[in-house]
Design a protein around this motif. Structure first.
Motif, PDB file in Angstrom:
ATOM      1  N   LEU A 133      -5.504   5.317 -10.730  1.00  0.00           N
ATOM      2  CA  LEU A 133      -5.914   4.015 -10.216  1.00  0.00           C
ATOM      3  C   LEU A 133      -4.803   3.402  -9.367  1.00  0.00           C
ATOM      4  CD1 LEU A 133      -7.884   1.626 -10.061  1.00  0.00           C
ATOM      5  CD2 LEU A 133      -6.969   0.852 -12.264  1.00  0.00           C
ATOM      6  N   ALA A 134      -3.574   3.509  -9.825  1.00  0.00           N
ATOM      7  CA  ALA A 134      -2.433   2.970  -9.063  1.00  0.00           C
ATOM      8  C   ALA A 134      -2.311   3.676  -7.712  1.00  0.00           C
ATOM      9  CB  ALA A 134      -1.148   3.113  -9.871  1.00  0.00           C
ATOM     10  N   ILE A 135      -2.503   4.984  -7.693  1.00  0.00           N
ATOM     11  CA  ILE A 135      -2.430   5.755  -6.441  1.00  0.00           C
ATOM     12  C   ILE A 135      -3.534   5.311  -5.488  1.00  0.00           C
ATOM     13  CG2 ILE A 135      -2.792   8.060  -5.450  1.00  0.00           C
ATOM     14  CD1 ILE A 135      -1.355   9.140  -8.018  1.00  0.00           C
ATOM     15  N   VAL A 136      -4.757   5.197  -6.008  1.00  0.00           N
ATOM     16  CA  VAL A 136      -5.879   4.780  -5.161  1.00  0.00           C
ATOM     17  C   VAL A 136      -5.633   3.376  -4.616  1.00  0.00           C
ATOM     18  CG1 VAL A 136      -8.359   4.248  -5.115  1.00  0.00           C
ATOM     19  CG2 VAL A 136      -7.540   6.328  -6.248  1.00  0.00           C
ATOM     20  N   ARG A 137      -5.156   2.468  -5.460  1.00  0.00           N
ATOM     21  CA  ARG A 137      -4.863   1.114  -4.982  1.00  0.00           C
ATOM     22  C   ARG A 137      -3.821   1.149  -3.866  1.00  0.00           C
ATOM     23  NH1 ARG A 137      -4.541  -2.605 -10.477  1.00  0.00           N
ATOM     24  NH2 ARG A 137      -6.795  -2.893 -10.726  1.00  0.00           N
ATOM     25  N   ARG A 138      -2.771   1.941  -4.036  1.00  0.00           N
ATOM     26  CA  ARG A 138      -1.745   2.042  -2.982  1.00  0.00           C
ATOM     27  C   ARG A 138      -2.336   2.633  -1.700  1.00  0.00           C
ATOM     28  NH1 ARG A 138       1.869   2.824  -7.448  1.00  0.00           N
ATOM     29  NH2 ARG A 138       1.622   5.076  -7.372  1.00  0.00           N
ATOM     30  N   MET A 139      -3.267   3.583  -1.828  1.00  0.00           N
ATOM     31  CA  MET A 139      -3.934   4.158  -0.645  1.00  0.00           C
ATOM     32  C   MET A 139      -4.714   3.081   0.111  1.00  0.00           C
ATOM     33  SD  MET A 139      -5.231   7.821  -2.194  1.00  0.00           S
ATOM     34  CE  MET A 139      -6.394   8.080  -0.888  1.00  0.00           C
ATOM     35  N   PHE A 140      -5.175   2.069  -0.597  1.00  0.00           N
ATOM     36  CA  PHE A 140      -5.901   0.958   0.020  1.00  0.00           C
ATOM     37  C   PHE A 140      -4.961  -0.169   0.436  1.00  0.00           C
ATOM     38  CE2 PHE A 140      -9.531   3.129  -1.654  1.00  0.00           C
ATOM     39  CZ  PHE A 140     -10.619   2.682  -0.917  1.00  0.00           C
ATOM     40  N   GLY A 141      -3.647   0.082   0.365  1.00  0.00           N
ATOM     41  CA  GLY A 141      -2.662  -0.919   0.767  1.00  0.00           C
ATOM     42  C   GLY A 141      -2.490  -2.048  -0.227  1.00  0.00           C
ATOM     43  N   LEU A 142      -2.750  -1.762  -1.486  1.00  0.00           N
ATOM     44  CA  LEU A 142      -2.676  -2.772  -2.546  1.00  0.00           C
ATOM     45  C   LEU A 142      -1.563  -2.428  -3.527  1.00  0.00           C
ATOM     46  CD1 LEU A 142      -6.501  -2.772  -3.162  1.00  0.00           C
ATOM     47  CD2 LEU A 142      -5.212  -4.670  -2.144  1.00  0.00           C
ATOM     48  N   PRO A 143      -1.096  -3.417  -4.280  1.00  0.00           N
ATOM     49  CA  PRO A 143      -0.125  -3.098  -5.331  1.00  0.00           C
ATOM     50  C   PRO A 143      -0.798  -2.329  -6.468  1.00  0.00           C
ATOM     51  CG  PRO A 143      -0.710  -5.423  -5.414  1.00  0.00           C
ATOM     52  CD  PRO A 143      -1.381  -4.844  -4.196  1.00  0.00           C
ATOM     53  N   ALA A 144      -0.010  -1.526  -7.182  1.00  0.00           N
ATOM     54  CA  ALA A 144      -0.544  -0.724  -8.290  1.00  0.00           C
ATOM     55  C   ALA A 144      -1.117  -1.598  -9.397  1.00  0.00           C
ATOM     56  CB  ALA A 144       0.540   0.185  -8.848  1.00  0.00           C
ATOM     57  N   ALA A 145      -0.470  -2.711  -9.681  1.00  0.00           N
ATOM     58  CA  ALA A 145      -0.959  -3.683 -10.663  1.00  0.00           C
ATOM     59  C   ALA A 145      -1.087  -5.013  -9.942  1.00  0.00           C
ATOM     60  CB  ALA A 145      -0.008  -3.809 -11.833  1.00  0.00           C
ATOM     61  N   VAL A 146      -2.137  -5.736 -10.239  1.00  0.00           N
ATOM     62  CA  VAL A 146      -2.406  -6.982  -9.545  1.00  0.00           C
ATOM     63  C   VAL A 146      -2.120  -8.141 -10.486  1.00  0.00           C
ATOM     64  CG1 VAL A 146      -4.114  -8.281  -8.247  1.00  0.00           C
ATOM     65  CG2 VAL A 146      -4.155  -5.789  -8.206  1.00  0.00           C
TER      66      VAL A 146
END
Length: 157
Positions: A133-146
């Motif tokens: 999930l953290a990797i996918v979030r980073r792929m979307f330009g997001l932090p690993a934890a929100v």
């Protein structure tokens, strides 16, 4: 870009990222459990995975919120991270999964074995999914934890 527009775009990306991660990861693991642990036929597995994917769309972001909330309790140590990721996954996903396989033909011993298998899988896969999930979030330009959206909705929010 104003803060409000950026915030709205980020929220939309979180919804998509969390949903994509959930569908990709658990379509694969669910298929393995249903066929080889629960003993479901391939046609039942197909229907369960289709229903599962449809249910993951509205569940993807709520699970991301739940995981972020639960993970605030985790310490910096690896064991703590593993434990809290597993707790988040089991408490949120196992009841949904049991319903999915029951609706698609698992009954009696097969239902119990499938649910038990899913529980064991979720315990084992909690941390790998959290990392995915953290990797996918980073792929979307997001932090690993929100941090800004980590508490579940309540009547007081």
């Amino acid at each position: 870009m104003t803060a409000k527009v950026f915030s709205s775009l980020s929220r939309h990306r979180l919804v998509v990222a969390d949903t994509v991660a959930l569908i990709v990861f658990f379509t694969t693991t669910g298929l393995l459990n249903e066929r080889f642990i629960a003993g479901m036929r391939w046609d039942q597995v197909l229907h369960a995975r289709l229903l599962g994917a449809a249910l993951m769309v509205p569940v993807g972001r709520p699970y991301g919120l739940w995981r972020d909330y639960v993970m605030r309790r985790a310490g910096v140590g690896r064991l703590s991270q593993i434990m809290w990721d597993s707790i988040a996954l089991v408490t949120f996903q196992v009841p949904i999964y049991a319903l999915i396989i029951a609706v698609n033909g698992a009954a009696g011993r097969g239902l119990w074995m499938g649910t038990l298998g899913a529980t064991v899988m979720m315990l084992v896969l909690g941390r790998p999914y959290g990392a995915f999930l953290a990797i996918v979030r980073r792929m979307f330009g997001l932090p690993a934890a929100v941090e800004g959206a980590v508490r579940p909705m309540s009547l007081n929010s």
